[in-house]
Motif scaffolding. Sequence first.
Motif, PDB file in Angstrom:
ATOM      1  N   UNK A   9      -5.440   3.269 -12.005  1.00  0.00           N
ATOM      2  CA  UNK A   9      -3.843   3.747 -12.456  1.00  0.00           C
ATOM      3  C   UNK A   9      -2.790   3.244 -12.725  1.00  0.00           C
ATOM      4  N   UNK A  10      -2.531   2.775 -11.829  1.00  0.00           N
ATOM      5  CA  UNK A  10      -1.777   1.156 -11.751  1.00  0.00           C
ATOM      6  C   UNK A  10      -2.095  -0.154 -13.115  1.00  0.00           C
ATOM      7  N   UNK A  11      -3.361   0.450 -13.107  1.00  0.00           N
ATOM      8  CA  UNK A  11      -3.622  -1.289 -14.698  1.00  0.00           C
ATOM      9  C   UNK A  11      -3.863  -0.564 -16.054  1.00  0.00           C
ATOM     10  N   UNK A  12      -3.493   1.210 -15.834  1.00  0.00           N
ATOM     11  CA  UNK A  12      -3.550   1.944 -16.795  1.00  0.00           C
ATOM     12  C   UNK A  12      -2.023   1.777 -17.685  1.00  0.00           C
ATOM     13  N   UNK A  13      -0.866   2.051 -16.670  1.00  0.00           N
ATOM     14  CA  UNK A  13      -0.068   2.055 -16.872  1.00  0.00           C
ATOM     15  C   UNK A  13       0.926   0.577 -17.124  1.00  0.00           C
ATOM     16  N   UNK A  14       0.579  -0.306 -16.692  1.00  0.00           N
ATOM     17  CA  UNK A  14       0.697  -1.579 -16.876  1.00  0.00           C
ATOM     18  C   UNK A  14       0.736  -1.639 -18.026  1.00  0.00           C
ATOM     19  N   UNK A  15      -0.748  -1.412 -18.811  1.00  0.00           N
ATOM     20  CA  UNK A  15      -1.210  -2.219 -20.183  1.00  0.00           C
ATOM     21  C   UNK A  15       0.027  -0.680 -20.947  1.00  0.00           C
ATOM     22  N   UNK A  16       0.240   0.714 -20.793  1.00  0.00           N
ATOM     23  CA  UNK A  16       1.042   1.360 -21.221  1.00  0.00           C
ATOM     24  C   UNK A  16       2.597   1.290 -21.325  1.00  0.00           C
ATOM     25  N   UNK A  35       4.042   5.228  -7.818  1.00  0.00           N
ATOM     26  CA  UNK A  35       3.494   4.257  -8.845  1.00  0.00           C
ATOM     27  C   UNK A  35       4.291   4.307 -10.113  1.00  0.00           C
ATOM     28  N   UNK A  36       4.807   4.843 -10.799  1.00  0.00           N
ATOM     29  CA  UNK A  36       5.171   5.186 -12.110  1.00  0.00           C
ATOM     30  C   UNK A  36       6.412   4.485 -11.429  1.00  0.00           C
ATOM     31  N   UNK A  37       7.458   4.528 -10.293  1.00  0.00           N
ATOM     32  CA  UNK A  37       8.818   3.849 -10.770  1.00  0.00           C
ATOM     33  C   UNK A  37       8.464   2.271 -10.386  1.00  0.00           C
ATOM     34  N   UNK A  38       7.815   1.686 -10.985  1.00  0.00           N
ATOM     35  CA  UNK A  38       7.664  -0.012 -11.047  1.00  0.00           C
ATOM     36  C   UNK A  38       7.607  -0.094 -12.680  1.00  0.00           C
ATOM     37  N   UNK A  39       7.285   0.656 -13.410  1.00  0.00           N
ATOM     38  CA  UNK A  39       8.236   0.770 -14.262  1.00  0.00           C
ATOM     39  C   UNK A  39       9.367  -0.321 -15.359  1.00  0.00           C
ATOM     40  N   UNK A  40      10.371   0.293 -14.207  1.00  0.00           N
ATOM     41  CA  UNK A  40      11.860  -1.001 -14.782  1.00  0.00           C
ATOM     42  C   UNK A  40      11.285  -2.279 -14.075  1.00  0.00           C
ATOM     43  N   UNK A  41      10.535  -2.490 -13.777  1.00  0.00           N
ATOM     44  CA  UNK A  41      10.542  -3.670 -13.445  1.00  0.00           C
ATOM     45  C   UNK A  41       9.323  -4.572 -14.346  1.00  0.00           C
ATOM     46  N   UNK A  42       8.063  -4.672 -15.006  1.00  0.00           N
ATOM     47  CA  UNK A  42       7.538  -4.321 -15.496  1.00  0.00           C
ATOM     48  C   UNK A  42       8.350  -4.252 -16.837  1.00  0.00           C
ATOM     49  N   UNK A  79       0.307  -1.015   0.062  1.00  0.00           N
ATOM     50  CA  UNK A  79      -0.200  -0.343  -0.729  1.00  0.00           C
ATOM     51  C   UNK A  79       0.974   1.137  -0.123  1.00  0.00           C
ATOM     52  N   UNK A  80       1.606   0.768   0.649  1.00  0.00           N
ATOM     53  CA  UNK A  80       2.956   2.562   0.510  1.00  0.00           C
ATOM     54  C   UNK A  80       3.380   2.753  -0.509  1.00  0.00           C
ATOM     55  N   UNK A  81       3.317   1.505  -1.856  1.00  0.00           N
ATOM     56  CA  UNK A  81       3.801   1.832  -3.316  1.00  0.00           C
ATOM     57  C   UNK A  81       2.312   2.681  -3.799  1.00  0.00           C
ATOM     58  N   UNK A  82       0.895   1.654  -4.040  1.00  0.00           N
ATOM     59  CA  UNK A  82       0.781   2.063  -4.355  1.00  0.00           C
ATOM     60  C   UNK A  82      -0.207   3.284  -4.092  1.00  0.00           C
ATOM     61  N   UNK A  83      -0.402   3.622  -2.976  1.00  0.00           N
ATOM     62  CA  UNK A  83      -1.027   5.374  -3.008  1.00  0.00           C
ATOM     63  C   UNK A  83       0.150   6.087  -2.899  1.00  0.00           C
ATOM     64  N   UNK A 143      -6.826  -6.046  -8.948  1.00  0.00           N
ATOM     65  CA  UNK A 143      -6.687  -4.963  -8.412  1.00  0.00           C
ATOM     66  C   UNK A 143      -7.828  -4.103  -8.449  1.00  0.00           C
ATOM     67  N   UNK A 144      -7.834  -3.509  -7.132  1.00  0.00           N
ATOM     68  CA  UNK A 144      -9.066  -3.209  -6.767  1.00  0.00           C
ATOM     69  C   UNK A 144      -9.160  -3.899  -5.275  1.00  0.00           C
TER      70      UNK A 144
END
Length: 355
Positions: free
Chosen positions: A198-205, A147-154, A138-142, A176-177
């Motif tokens: 927001x993270x779902x949208x980022x995941x697909x992008x 959330x944006x910093x998860x991009x390198x992992x994906x 939750x500390x990251x999700x909120x 999600x949710x």
Amino acid sequence: MTSFASAGEQWTAERAQEWAKGRPWLAGSNFTPSTAINQLEMWQEETFDPATIDRELGYAAGCGMNTARVFLHNLLWEQDSEGLLKRMDQFLGIAEKHKIGVMFVLFDDVWDPSPKLGRQRDPKPHVHNSGWVQSPGKEVLQDEAKRAALEPYVKGVLTRFKDDKRVIIWDLYNEPGNPNKSAYGPVELADKPKHSLDLVQKCFKWAWEVRPSQPLTIGVWANDWSTKEKRDALNAYQLDHSDVVSFHVYKDLAETKKFTEPLFEYGRPVLCTEFLARTAGSRLQDILPYFKEKGVGAYQWGLVAGKTQTQYPWESWKQPFTEEPKVWFHELFHQDGKPFDKEETDLYKKLTAAP
């Protein structure tokens, strides 16, 4: 002419159907080795257990299963990205030996909202999934920046395996949710669905920027998707952006049909990535033949009863148990490979046998 997706695009329905053509009916489980309480214990170097993975995927293959859904965690990438990729490669080698195609799951909104690396706690006696952890916590999700910093992992995981035939599907985000009300209280995280969307949208992008050769999905699991008009924002985004449609249902056959059949309208392959809850009415003997008849890929929850303790029901969070239930909730095998119910493993063999 078939339309193939390039970077930045969802597959067409035709491309998704072409992916499914010639592929055997997918039947398998959500897999965690019995020696791991959660994703972190499964994958961290100190507790990664290839011997148990090999033995237990052997049980799956022995009853005809040909696929497994397997959870990852963003903290594993932050801890040791090269080590994670190496162990994923090793896992895929074991799965390939057993002719099991893998669906990896990158994120998960269910159970403990405060994951921590290192030694994981011991299971709470007689409690369902007492140590499973959310990804991200939750500390990251909120936090929008986190959330944006998860991009390198994906992108790192997808890029490494984007053309690997041992990976058959990417499930970007589990449930999600999910508010976790039964286990972690009514207000685990305010506005969680908004952050999750927001993270779902980022995941697909991010995934489209890599554009793996395998299909992408995020499964619907709650609320109403019986018509397009009744969908909430999360369900609409998931269904309108997935290459193949996926969903969860833990209900009896009549209700399972109600949740499944509206999804055929999307013209894409359909996968049920979680089902089987015997004492809630979701029984293999009823539902597996229906999924086979309709060509719906089927991933039951659990394979071998172990540290996740998901042979106990969800109610075990509130209602004390002192011994294993006579009728298991999830799971198919004891740790020695003996089936909970041989009728179920015989059914898998029958339905997955080559014609």
